[in-house]
Design a protein around this motif. Structure first.
Motif, PDB file in Angstrom:
ATOM      1  N   CYS A 229      36.851  92.679  50.642  1.00 61.74           N
ATOM      2  CA  CYS A 229      37.083  92.956  52.068  1.00 61.74           C
ATOM      3  C   CYS A 229      37.244  91.668  52.870  1.00 61.74           C
ATOM      4  O   CYS A 229      38.065  91.599  53.794  1.00 61.74           O
ATOM      5  CB  CYS A 229      35.943  93.794  52.636  1.00 61.74           C
ATOM      6  SG  CYS A 229      35.942  95.476  52.021  1.00 61.74           S
ATOM      7  N   PHE A 230      36.473  90.639  52.516  1.00 65.04           N
ATOM      8  CA  PHE A 230      36.608  89.346  53.187  1.00 65.04           C
ATOM      9  C   PHE A 230      38.014  88.786  52.982  1.00 65.04           C
ATOM     10  O   PHE A 230      38.655  88.311  53.934  1.00 65.04           O
ATOM     11  CB  PHE A 230      35.562  88.378  52.645  1.00 65.04           C
ATOM     12  CG  PHE A 230      35.799  86.944  53.028  1.00 65.04           C
ATOM     13  CD1 PHE A 230      35.487  86.485  54.292  1.00 65.04           C
ATOM     14  CD2 PHE A 230      36.341  86.050  52.115  1.00 65.04           C
ATOM     15  CE1 PHE A 230      35.704  85.157  54.651  1.00 65.04           C
ATOM     16  CE2 PHE A 230      36.557  84.725  52.456  1.00 65.04           C
ATOM     17  CZ  PHE A 230      36.235  84.284  53.729  1.00 65.04           C
ATOM     18  N   SER A 233      40.710  90.912  54.803  1.00 67.42           N
ATOM     19  CA  SER A 233      40.593  90.865  56.257  1.00 67.42           C
ATOM     20  C   SER A 233      41.059  89.532  56.833  1.00 67.42           C
ATOM     21  O   SER A 233      41.795  89.495  57.825  1.00 67.42           O
ATOM     22  CB  SER A 233      39.139  91.131  56.678  1.00 67.42           C
ATOM     23  OG  SER A 233      38.713  92.415  56.264  1.00 67.42           O
ATOM     24  N   ASN A 267      36.403  92.752  59.387  1.00 68.26           N
ATOM     25  CA  ASN A 267      35.468  92.378  58.327  1.00 68.26           C
ATOM     26  C   ASN A 267      34.025  92.487  58.792  1.00 68.26           C
ATOM     27  O   ASN A 267      33.127  92.835  58.009  1.00 68.26           O
ATOM     28  CB  ASN A 267      35.765  90.959  57.855  1.00 68.26           C
ATOM     29  CG  ASN A 267      34.954  90.564  56.644  1.00 68.26           C
ATOM     30  OD1 ASN A 267      35.027  91.192  55.595  1.00 68.26           O
ATOM     31  ND2 ASN A 267      34.161  89.520  56.783  1.00 68.26           N
ATOM     32  N   ASN A 271      31.448  94.911  56.628  1.00 63.13           N
ATOM     33  CA  ASN A 271      30.270  94.387  55.924  1.00 63.13           C
ATOM     34  C   ASN A 271      29.071  95.332  55.977  1.00 63.13           C
ATOM     35  O   ASN A 271      28.494  95.664  54.931  1.00 63.13           O
ATOM     36  CB  ASN A 271      29.896  93.010  56.492  1.00 63.13           C
ATOM     37  CG  ASN A 271      30.858  91.932  56.069  1.00 63.13           C
ATOM     38  OD1 ASN A 271      31.530  92.041  55.049  1.00 63.13           O
ATOM     39  ND2 ASN A 271      30.941  90.874  56.859  1.00 63.13           N
TER      40      ASN A 271
END
Length: 298
Positions: A229-230, A233, A267, A271
Motif C-alpha cells: 500500500c505504501f 500510494s 496511505n 494503514n
C-alpha cells in the motif's frame, strides 16, 4: 474544481483522523493488557497518520476560503507541518517493519532487545528526523522560493533541489529498505517451514512449531500489505514530482498536487484499516470498544 477538491480533502482528512484515533485507542487498550513494547511502534504510526489528517484540515480551509495572498512564512510553515507528518508516517512504517523483522530473526531474544528505553529512544529519534526533514526549508531559506499562488503548495514554496533531495534520500531508500526486510523475512520464514518439515518427517512434531509458523506468516502478511500500500500510494507522486523537478514543462504540477498527492494521503487511511484487518487482537479491541459505546448510548 477547487470546491470539489476541498470536499475530497475534507472527507479524506475526516476518515484519516477517525480511523487512526480508533486504532490508537484500541492499541492503547491492548498495550495495557499485553504490555508488548513493539505495539508502541504501531501506535506511533497511528498517531503520525492522525497528524497527517489534522495538517490536511488546514489545506481544506484554504480551499474553501476566499482568494487571499498568505505570507510566505505562513505557507512554508504549513507545508513544513504537512511534510513532517508524512515523513513521520513513513518512518513509523519502517520501524514497524524492522520490529517484525527482529521478532522473526531473534524470537528468543526479542523481549530482551525491545525494551521500553530503546523504544522511547527510537520514537524520539524518529520525530526529530521527521521534524528536520519537514522544517529544513524553514531553517535553510535557500530551499524556499517566492510563491505566486493564491494557496499554499509544495511546488509553490519549496525549491526543486529540496524536493529532489527528499525524494532521492528519503523515499527511495525507505522503499529499498522495505523490500530488503520483506525478502529477508521471506527467507527466514522459508527456513522455519523447512525445519518444521524435517521435524515432522522425523516424527517429533508438536503444537509449538505450527503456532510459530502461523505467527511468522501473519507478520509477513502484515508487512507485505503495508509495503504494498505504501508503494502504490506514494510511488506515482514521487516519480511525477521528480519528473516535474527535473523538467518544469514536462508535467503539470497541479495534477501532481491535486490528484497524485491525494493518492499518497490515502496511505494514512489504509494503514489503520490494514493493520486492524490483519491483526486479530486489534479487531477484538475495536469490537469491544464499539460494543461499549453502544451500551452507553442505548
Amino acid at each position: 474544481a477547487s470546491s470539489a477538491l476541498g470536499v475530497i480533502l475534507a472527507v479524506l482528512a475526516s476518515l484519516i483522523i477517525t480511523a487512526n484515533v480508533l486504532v490508537a485507542i484500541a492499541l492503547l487498550r491492548l498495550i495495557q493488557k499485553s504490555g508488548s513494547k513493539g505495539l508502541y511502534f504501531v501506535l506511533n504510526l497511528a498517531v503520525a497518520d492522525a497528524m497527517v489528517g489534522f495538517t490536511v484540515m488546514g489545506l481544506v480551509m484554504d480551499e474553501f476560503s476566499e482568494p487571499f495572498h498568505p505570507p510566505q512564512i505562513f505557507c512554508v510553515l504549513r507545508m513544513a507541518f504537512v511534510t513532517s507528518s508524512s515523513a513521520a508516517s513513513i518512518l513509523s512504517l519502517i520501524l514497524v517493519a524492522c520490529d517484525r523483522h527482529l521478532a522473526l530473526r531473534k524470537p528468543f531474544h526479542y523481549f530482551q532487545l525491545v525494551t521500553g528505553l530503546r523504544v522511547g529512544v527510537r520514537l524520539v529519534g524518529l520525530w526529530l528526523v521527521a521534524a528536520v526533514i519537514g522544517f529544513l526549508p524553514v531553517l535553510t531559506p535557500a530551499f524556499q522560493k517566492i510563491s505566486t499562488d493564491e494557496k499554499c503548495s509544495f511546488f509553490g514554496v519549496f525549491q526543486p533541489a529540496y524536493m529532489l533531495a527528499v525524494f532521492c534520500f528519503g523515499f527511495f531508500p525507505a522503499l529499498f529498505l522495505f523490500i530488503y526486510l520483506y525478502c529477508d523475512m521471506l527467507k527466514i520464514a522459508s527456513a522455519h517451514v523447512q525445519q518444521i518439515r524435517e521435524v515432522e518427517h522425523a516424527g517429533l512434531a508438536g503444537g509449538c512449531p505450527a503456532s510459530r509458523t502461523t505467527s511468522d506468516m501473519k507478520a509477513m502478511r502484515t508487512v507485505a500489505a503495508l509495503i504494498g500500500c505504501f508503494t502504490l500510494s506514494w510511488l506515482p507522486f514521487f516519480i511525477a514530482s521528480i519528473v516535474q523537478t527535473v523538467c518544469l514543462e514536462c508535467f503539470p504540477y497541479k495534477v501532481i498536487e491535486s490528484y497524485l498527492w491525494l493518492l499518497g494521503l490515502c496511505n494514512s487511511l489504509l494503514n489503520p484499516l490494514l493493520y486492524s484487518f490483519w491483526q486479530k487482537d486489534v479487531r477484538l479491541q475495536l469490537s469491544q470498544l464499539v460494543a461499549g459505546v453502544k451500551r452507553r448510548v442505548l
